[in-house]
Design a protein around this motif. Structure first.
Motif, PDB file in Angstrom:
ATOM      1  N   UNK A   3       0.836  -1.212   0.000  1.00 58.57           N
ATOM      2  CA  UNK A   3       0.000   0.000   0.000  1.00 58.57           C
ATOM      3  C   UNK A   3       0.860   1.247   0.000  1.00 58.57           C
ATOM      4  N   UNK A   4       2.005   1.205   0.749  1.00 56.66           N
ATOM      5  CA  UNK A   4       2.896   2.370   0.800  1.00 56.66           C
ATOM      6  C   UNK A   4       3.441   2.707  -0.581  1.00 56.66           C
ATOM      7  N   UNK A   5       3.919   1.686  -1.305  1.00 58.05           N
ATOM      8  CA  UNK A   5       4.488   1.938  -2.645  1.00 58.05           C
ATOM      9  C   UNK A   5       3.393   2.439  -3.588  1.00 58.05           C
ATOM     10  N   UNK A   6       2.214   1.861  -3.457  1.00 54.43           N
ATOM     11  CA  UNK A   6       1.115   2.286  -4.320  1.00 54.43           C
ATOM     12  C   UNK A   6       0.745   3.742  -4.054  1.00 54.43           C
ATOM     13  N   UNK A   7       0.661   4.093  -2.772  1.00 59.89           N
ATOM     14  CA  UNK A   7       0.317   5.478  -2.429  1.00 59.89           C
ATOM     15  C   UNK A   7       1.394   6.459  -2.880  1.00 59.89           C
ATOM     16  N   UNK A  11       0.969   9.508  -5.459  1.00 61.30           N
ATOM     17  CA  UNK A  11       1.315  10.897  -5.113  1.00 61.30           C
ATOM     18  C   UNK A  11       2.232  11.509  -6.166  1.00 61.30           C
ATOM     19  N   UNK A  12       3.273  10.769  -6.551  1.00 56.85           N
ATOM     20  CA  UNK A  12       4.233  11.280  -7.544  1.00 56.85           C
ATOM     21  C   UNK A  12       3.564  11.496  -8.904  1.00 56.85           C
ATOM     22  N   UNK A  13       2.666  10.565  -9.255  1.00 57.66           N
ATOM     23  CA  UNK A  13       1.976  10.739 -10.547  1.00 57.66           C
ATOM     24  C   UNK A  13       1.098  11.981 -10.518  1.00 57.66           C
ATOM     25  N   UNK A  14       0.416  12.207  -9.412  1.00 52.47           N
ATOM     26  CA  UNK A  14      -0.441  13.389  -9.305  1.00 52.47           C
ATOM     27  C   UNK A  14       0.387  14.668  -9.333  1.00 52.47           C
ATOM     28  N   UNK A  36       7.319   5.679 -11.421  1.00 56.66           N
ATOM     29  CA  UNK A  36       7.352   4.411 -12.143  1.00 56.66           C
ATOM     30  C   UNK A  36       8.293   3.398 -11.488  1.00 56.66           C
ATOM     31  N   UNK A  37       9.196   3.892 -10.642  1.00 51.31           N
ATOM     32  CA  UNK A  37      10.036   2.951  -9.897  1.00 51.31           C
ATOM     33  C   UNK A  37       9.209   2.204  -8.841  1.00 51.31           C
ATOM     34  N   UNK A  38       8.176   2.912  -8.338  1.00 53.87           N
ATOM     35  CA  UNK A  38       7.289   2.281  -7.354  1.00 53.87           C
ATOM     36  C   UNK A  38       6.207   1.443  -8.052  1.00 53.87           C
ATOM     37  N   UNK A  39       5.779   1.912  -9.271  1.00 54.95           N
ATOM     38  CA  UNK A  39       4.690   1.215  -9.978  1.00 54.95           C
ATOM     39  C   UNK A  39       5.107   1.027 -11.449  1.00 54.95           C
ATOM     40  N   UNK A  40       6.063   0.117 -11.684  1.00 55.24           N
ATOM     41  CA  UNK A  40       6.587  -0.059 -13.050  1.00 55.24           C
ATOM     42  C   UNK A  40       5.477  -0.464 -14.033  1.00 55.24           C
ATOM     43  N   UNK A  43       0.379   2.243 -17.193  1.00 54.41           N
ATOM     44  CA  UNK A  43       0.156   2.817 -18.530  1.00 54.41           C
ATOM     45  C   UNK A  43      -0.081   4.321 -18.510  1.00 54.41           C
ATOM     46  N   UNK A  44      -0.882   4.787 -17.537  1.00 57.79           N
ATOM     47  CA  UNK A  44      -1.166   6.229 -17.498  1.00 57.79           C
ATOM     48  C   UNK A  44       0.114   7.029 -17.283  1.00 57.79           C
ATOM     49  N   UNK A  45       0.929   6.596 -16.308  1.00 59.56           N
ATOM     50  CA  UNK A  45       2.168   7.322 -16.024  1.00 59.56           C
ATOM     51  C   UNK A  45       3.140   7.209 -17.184  1.00 59.56           C
ATOM     52  N   UNK A  46       3.193   6.030 -17.778  1.00 60.37           N
ATOM     53  CA  UNK A  46       4.093   5.842 -18.925  1.00 60.37           C
ATOM     54  C   UNK A  46       3.697   6.769 -20.072  1.00 60.37           C
TER      55      UNK A  46
END
Length: 700
Positions: A3-7, A11-14, A36-40, A43-46
């Motif tokens: 959950x921490x990595x997802x949050x 946050x970084x994407x926002x 993207x290091x937390x959520x490789x 698609x949206x961030x990429x």
């Protein structure tokens, strides 16, 4: 993923999106890359990272990431939309159009996407696709004025393109209908107005054409094409001063346009308005040398400072454009019949629009009548309307076959000539006004010859030979011509018997009774500033002399008188003669004591007329064919002493003759004897020599 990595990723994407929306692309990139290091593979961030890279100056890397996101989520219409907008901004409209097409499938109710698709399709020239997109845009945003405007522009463009295609196929009436439909959507578009006006002019609807040109100019005062075409309309209608004014405005709007410069220059030469001539000559020369415009070769013949190399280059440029512009034609004969299996008579066709009251037929009528019909079958291929003149009737009677081609579309005219199965086709027009020399490219006879009407090379592979003589085109001048040279003793035919009116008087012609009369009846465009300066030097040296010139137009008369006055010569010493029928002109010519030839384009028929009338002619011989014609005629007449090779020698020869009355009288007597005794005026003998020349091409 914890959950921490997802949050943290969220946050970084926002944060990255906030930076991106504010235009801080570098900060956005850092946030996306960290997230993207937390959520490789998100698609949206990429995709958003790819967009930031693309828009931030790294299009290749950005596009790879956006397309990777699209591969992961191909149904995401917003991804296609984002890629499309980036591609459109980068000028990659074909790819943008494809991306917008995918985007509207997923988001069919988004007017912005239909707008983008319409814009890209428009820029790609896909008018039908753009119209479909605009229709959807207007349905979703009926109050959007941009959509309505683009729809009107596209409808106008579609009709315009249809009109242009129909005009290219010579379907003028149908093209007019399309252009008129285009104007209903865009009433002030200069291109539509000018194209429609051009068709009206082509069909002889002068008033309608003029009104449209003026509308185009009112809508776009700097539109060079509108000024230029209006100028050419004035010229066709004989309004030379209005033509020059319109062409001057066109040249000011498009100073680098060589064709406009050439036509404006030519009108200035006709008007003898020489201020600024040097700059126009420079533009024309540059256009020829760089092949940036289709300069009429005829203009270059009389261009001040012209050279044989420039004339050939211009002719080659022009013929190449003629060739590229022709539609496919039926197969034509390409090889002569096998020797020994020939018809009894050689079939010779003369192609011209001058079988009427015209200088060319005045020169060659004796030749036509003298052809040996037991050995030659002669065809006159005429594409001019019947002017009803006695010379037209005589020309029709002079040949075995008079073939009317006037008004026929090119494919029909060409097919009709080809069906005659000629052995030799002789083009009498070259690149003079109203010619159809381009028809020869379809190989209408095994042997095709350039002769008489145009004193220079056609620069075209479809002209095999040029008939000349050892003076107009000596063998060492072969490099000036794309055609192989064929030689006669004198290239120009002539007539011994001509209709001549009753003798005139100096008083009747407005000439001083006791003056020494120097004449030049060449057209004013042949009078260069340098040549006129020589004539004025003669007038200053010979106070009793007057200069008798052809009254080409009143503006040229005024200008020549002004230049004379500025050079210390009384304007009254220039006398202008109105145009007269051939018989009346020949009757008045003997009132002159001496004729002065022009340079760099000599008098052709003008010189022959003077010699036939018994008036000696002084010429300045140059390098090019057009600058050696009078020398050829004088040499054939046995008057070589009247040929000068430098401007200084020309001036001295004229002044010397003016001051030596005895020498003038002796020359006059020799010149008057030419009409009865010289081979120069023996059309029958000329016919035999020409026939021998043509027969030799098929002998052996």
């Amino acid at each position: 993923m914890s959950a921490h990595r997802k949050n943290e990723a969220a946050r970084l994407f926002a944060e990255g999106l906030a930076h991106q929306q504010a235009g801080r692309l570098a900060e956005a990139r850092r946030c996306y890359e960290r997230g993207l290091k937390f959520d490789p593979g998100n698609p949206d961030a990429l995709f958003l990272l790819g967009k930031a890279l693309f828009d931030g100056g790294e299009p290749a890397a950005g596009e790879r990431k956006m397309r990777a996101a699209i591969s992961a989520r191909p149904q995401a219409a917003n991804y296609h939309a984002g890629l499309a907008s980036s591609l459109a901004d980068a000028g990659r409209q074909e790819e943008a159009m494809a991306a917008f097409a995918l985007a509207v499938r997923g988001l069919p109710r988004d007017p912005a996407l239909w707008r983008g698709l319409a814009a890209s399709a428009t820029l790609c020239g896909r008018v039908d696709a753009a119209l479909d997109a605009v229709a959807q845009w207007r349905r979703l945003a009926p109050d959007d004025g941009d959509a309505a405007r683009l729809y009107g522009n596209l409808c106008a463009r579609r009709h315009f393109e249809r009109g242009a295609a129909l005009a290219a196929r010579d379907d003028a009436e149908a093209a007019i209908g399309e252009y008129e439909a285009a104007l209903r959507f865009d009433a002030q578009a200069p291109s539509i107005l000018v194209n429609l006006a051009n068709l009206y002019a082509q069909l002889g609807r002068e008033d309608a054409a003029r009104a449209l040109y003026e509308r185009a100019i009112a809508a776009s005062p700097e539109d060079a094409a509108a000024h230029f075409d209006l100028g050419m309309l004035h010229l066709d209608a004989g309004r030379r001063i209005e033509a020059a004014a319109a062409l001057e405005r066109a040249a000011a709007c498009a100073p680098d346009d060589g064709l406009i410069a050439a036509q404006f220059l030519f009108q200035q030469m006709h008007l003898c308005r020489w201020d600024g001539l040097g700059e126009l000559v420079r533009r024309v020369r540059a256009a020829v040398e760089d092949d940036t415009a289709d300069i009429p070769p005829f203009i270059v013949l009389s261009l001040p400072g012209t050279t044989p190399a420039l004339q050939r280059r211009c002719a080659e440029n022009h013929s190449a454009r003629l060739y590229r512009g022709q539609a496919p034609m039926p197969p034509m004969p390409s090889m002569p019949p096998a020797r020994g299996k020939r018809r009894e008579r050689l079939r010779v066709g003369y192609l011209s629009s001058d079988f009427k009251s015209h200088a060319t037929v005045f020169l060659m009528i004796d030749l036509l009548e003298a052809h040996d019909r037991s050995r030659f079958e002669i065809f006159a291929l005429s594409y001019s309307v019947d002017d009803g003149s006695p010379m037209r009737a005589r020309a029709v009677a002079s040949v075995e076959h008079f073939v009317e081609l006037a008004g026929l579309p090119a494919p029909q005219a060409v097919a009709r000539i080809a069906a005659l199965e000629l052995d030799v086709l002789i083009d009498l027009k070259g690149y003079t006004e109203g010619n159809h020399s381009e028809w020869l490219q379809y190989r209408l006879a095994p042997v095709q010859i350039n002769w008489l009407g145009y004193p220079g090379t056609l620069g075209a592979p479809w002209a095999d030979y040029l008939i000349a003589d050892e003076i107009t085109a000596p063998a060492e001048h072969q490099w000036m011509f794309s055609e192989r040279l064929l030689y006669l003793p004198c290239y120009q035919p002539n007539c011994r018997q001509r209709e001549c009116g009753a003798a005139s008087t100096r008083a009747a012609q407005g000439l001083p009774e006791e003056a020494l009369v120097l004449c030049s009846f060449n057209q004013t465009y042949k009078i260069t500033p340098e040549m006129f300066a020589l004539w004025l030097e003669v007038l200053r040296a010979v106070p009793e002399a007057v200069l008798w010139l052809w009254a080409s137009n009143p503006w040229a008369e005024d200008e020549l008188r002004r230049v004379a006055a500025c050079s210390g010569v009384a304007p009254g010493r220039l006398v202008f003669a109105d145009g007269r029928p051939q018989a009346e002109h020949l009757a008045r010519l003997p009132l002159a004591d001496l004729a002065l030839d022009t340079f760099p384009c000599n008098g052709h028929t003008t010189t022959s007329d003077a010699l036939w009338a018994g008036v000696p002619v002084v010429t300045l011989r140059g390098e090019a064919f057009a600058a050696r014609v009078a020398a050829s005629l004088l040499a054939t007449a046995g008057l070589e002493e009247l040929i000068a090779d430098t401007p200084e020698a020309y001036r001295e020869r004229v002044v010397g003759l003016c001051r030596d009355a005895g020498l003038r009288l002796r020359l006059r007597a020799r010149t008057e004897a030419l009409r009865a005794a010289s081979g120069l005026f023996d059309g029958v003998s000329f016919a035999r020599r020409l026939e021998s020349l043509l027969s030799a091409l098929f002998s052996g």
